[in-house]
Design a protein around this motif. Sequence first.
Motif, PDB file in Angstrom:
ATOM      1  N   GLU A 142       0.831  -1.212   0.000  1.00 32.68           N
ATOM      2  CA  GLU A 142       0.000   0.000   0.000  1.00 32.68           C
ATOM      3  C   GLU A 142       0.869   1.267   0.000  1.00 32.68           C
ATOM      4  N   ALA A 143       2.003   1.213   0.663  1.00 34.11           N
ATOM      5  CA  ALA A 143       2.872   2.391   0.801  1.00 34.11           C
ATOM      6  C   ALA A 143       3.782   2.585  -0.405  1.00 34.11           C
ATOM      7  N   HIS A 144       3.871   1.577  -1.252  1.00 30.87           N
ATOM      8  CA  HIS A 144       4.830   1.619  -2.362  1.00 30.87           C
ATOM      9  C   HIS A 144       4.686   2.886  -3.206  1.00 30.87           C
ATOM     10  N   HIS A 145       3.475   3.299  -3.504  1.00 32.27           N
ATOM     11  CA  HIS A 145       3.250   4.444  -4.389  1.00 32.27           C
ATOM     12  C   HIS A 145       3.288   5.792  -3.656  1.00 32.27           C
ATOM     13  N   LEU A 146       3.401   5.773  -2.334  1.00 33.35           N
ATOM     14  CA  LEU A 146       3.411   7.023  -1.566  1.00 33.35           C
ATOM     15  C   LEU A 146       4.761   7.731  -1.675  1.00 33.35           C
ATOM     16  N   ASP A 147       4.711   9.057  -1.605  1.00 31.14           N
ATOM     17  CA  ASP A 147       5.937   9.850  -1.526  1.00 31.14           C
ATOM     18  C   ASP A 147       6.165  10.227  -0.070  1.00 31.14           C
ATOM     19  N   LEU A 186      -1.122   5.759   6.936  1.00 34.63           N
ATOM     20  CA  LEU A 186       0.137   5.205   6.448  1.00 34.63           C
ATOM     21  C   LEU A 186       0.972   6.355   5.894  1.00 34.63           C
ATOM     22  N   VAL A 187       2.180   6.546   6.427  1.00 32.13           N
ATOM     23  CA  VAL A 187       3.036   7.635   5.944  1.00 32.13           C
ATOM     24  C   VAL A 187       4.456   7.141   5.707  1.00 32.13           C
ATOM     25  N   LYS A 188       5.109   7.823   4.759  1.00 32.20           N
ATOM     26  CA  LYS A 188       6.517   7.575   4.490  1.00 32.20           C
ATOM     27  C   LYS A 188       7.300   8.784   4.972  1.00 32.20           C
ATOM     28  N   ILE A 189       8.433   8.519   5.599  1.00 35.25           N
ATOM     29  CA  ILE A 189       9.295   9.579   6.114  1.00 35.25           C
ATOM     30  C   ILE A 189      10.709   9.302   5.621  1.00 35.25           C
ATOM     31  N   SER A 190      11.347  10.346   5.132  1.00 34.27           N
ATOM     32  CA  SER A 190      12.692  10.214   4.595  1.00 34.27           C
ATOM     33  C   SER A 190      13.714  10.700   5.629  1.00 34.27           C
ATOM     34  N   ILE A 191      14.782   9.938   5.820  1.00 36.60           N
ATOM     35  CA  ILE A 191      15.872  10.349   6.703  1.00 36.60           C
ATOM     36  C   ILE A 191      16.976  10.908   5.801  1.00 36.60           C
ATOM     37  N   LEU A 192      17.265  12.181   5.967  1.00 35.92           N
ATOM     38  CA  LEU A 192      18.240  12.838   5.097  1.00 35.92           C
ATOM     39  C   LEU A 192      19.666  12.404   5.431  1.00 35.92           C
ATOM     40  N   GLN A 193      20.550  12.581   4.445  1.00 36.38           N
ATOM     41  CA  GLN A 193      21.954  12.185   4.612  1.00 36.38           C
ATOM     42  C   GLN A 193      22.655  12.967   5.716  1.00 36.38           C
ATOM     43  N   ASN A 194      22.201  14.222   5.980  1.00 37.31           N
ATOM     44  CA  ASN A 194      22.881  15.034   6.990  1.00 37.31           C
ATOM     45  C   ASN A 194      22.459  14.685   8.419  1.00 37.31           C
ATOM     46  N   ASN A 195      21.550  13.733   8.575  1.00 34.31           N
ATOM     47  CA  ASN A 195      21.163  13.285   9.911  1.00 34.31           C
ATOM     48  C   ASN A 195      22.281  12.399  10.454  1.00 34.31           C
ATOM     49  N   GLU A 196      22.773  12.737  11.648  1.00 37.60           N
ATOM     50  CA  GLU A 196      23.936  12.036  12.195  1.00 37.60           C
ATOM     51  C   GLU A 196      23.573  10.838  13.067  1.00 37.60           C
ATOM     52  N   LEU A 222       5.470   4.198   8.448  1.00 40.25           N
ATOM     53  CA  LEU A 222       4.744   4.061   9.709  1.00 40.25           C
ATOM     54  C   LEU A 222       3.263   3.854   9.449  1.00 40.25           C
ATOM     55  N   TYR A 223       2.626   3.048  10.308  1.00 41.01           N
ATOM     56  CA  TYR A 223       1.186   2.823  10.225  1.00 41.01           C
ATOM     57  C   TYR A 223       0.579   3.011  11.607  1.00 41.01           C
ATOM     58  N   LYS A 224      -0.554   3.697  11.638  1.00 37.96           N
ATOM     59  CA  LYS A 224      -1.329   3.808  12.869  1.00 37.96           C
ATOM     60  C   LYS A 224      -2.792   3.890  12.471  1.00 37.96           C
ATOM     61  N   GLN A 225      -3.585   2.992  13.044  1.00 40.72           N
ATOM     62  CA  GLN A 225      -5.003   2.984  12.703  1.00 40.72           C
ATOM     63  C   GLN A 225      -5.644   4.296  13.130  1.00 40.72           C
ATOM     64  N   SER A 226      -6.382   4.894  12.226  1.00 41.60           N
ATOM     65  CA  SER A 226      -7.020   6.179  12.481  1.00 41.60           C
ATOM     66  C   SER A 226      -8.272   5.990  13.331  1.00 41.60           C
ATOM     67  N   VAL A 227      -8.543   6.960  14.183  1.00 46.80           N
ATOM     68  CA  VAL A 227      -9.742   6.926  15.013  1.00 46.80           C
ATOM     69  C   VAL A 227     -10.953   7.364  14.195  1.00 46.80           C
ATOM     70  N   ASN A 228     -10.802   8.446  13.429  1.00 40.34           N
ATOM     71  CA  ASN A 228     -11.931   9.033  12.706  1.00 40.34           C
ATOM     72  C   ASN A 228     -11.897   8.837  11.195  1.00 40.34           C
ATOM     73  N   ASN A 229     -10.755   8.490  10.633  1.00 46.43           N
ATOM     74  CA  ASN A 229     -10.617   8.393   9.173  1.00 46.43           C
ATOM     75  C   ASN A 229     -10.143   7.020   8.731  1.00 46.43           C
ATOM     76  N   ARG A 254      -9.322   4.060   6.779  1.00 53.27           N
ATOM     77  CA  ARG A 254      -9.361   3.800   5.331  1.00 53.27           C
ATOM     78  C   ARG A 254      -8.797   2.435   4.979  1.00 53.27           C
ATOM     79  N   ILE A 255      -7.809   1.986   5.739  1.00 53.81           N
ATOM     80  CA  ILE A 255      -7.080   0.754   5.377  1.00 53.81           C
ATOM     81  C   ILE A 255      -7.687  -0.421   6.142  1.00 53.81           C
ATOM     82  N   GLU A 256      -8.077  -1.433   5.400  1.00 52.56           N
ATOM     83  CA  GLU A 256      -8.601  -2.665   5.998  1.00 52.56           C
ATOM     84  C   GLU A 256      -7.471  -3.693   5.984  1.00 52.56           C
ATOM     85  N   LEU A 257      -6.927  -3.995   7.160  1.00 47.82           N
ATOM     86  CA  LEU A 257      -5.806  -4.937   7.256  1.00 47.82           C
ATOM     87  C   LEU A 257      -6.302  -6.377   7.057  1.00 47.82           C
ATOM     88  N   PRO A 258      -5.436  -7.238   6.495  1.00 47.00           N
ATOM     89  CA  PRO A 258      -5.776  -8.670   6.454  1.00 47.00           C
ATOM     90  C   PRO A 258      -5.926  -9.185   7.895  1.00 47.00           C
TER      91      PRO A 258
END
Length: 99
Positions: free
Chosen positions: A13-18, A45-55, A83-90, A92-96
């Motif tokens: 599901e996250a593959h197409h996310l930026d 479901l969110v994707k987070i990028s860790i930059l190269q300058n992070n030590e 990261l995934y966290k089930q939403s309280v109010n929104n 959308r994702i139905e897990l197997p």
Amino acid sequence: MLTGKQKRFLRSEAHHLDPIFQVGKGGVSGTMLRQIEEALEARELVKISILQNNEDDKNDVANQLAEGTAAELVQLIGHTVILYKQSVNNKRIELPRKG
């Protein structure tokens, strides 16, 4: 806790996310965690990028993000955290089903 099957499903599901957040030189901050929590509530479901300058070690950063937002760490691949966290109010994702 997510099962392997659920994690595989979420990875696909996250593959197409930026990435919508970047962790840079300043590391993980409280403000960033609050913003990520809000994004998780809206998207689940969110994707987070860790930059190269992070030590910090990328595994530590991924764990800080997951613990700080009370979310599940789905995957850390390269410098990208999912990261995934089930939403309280929104819900959308139905897990197997477990098992």
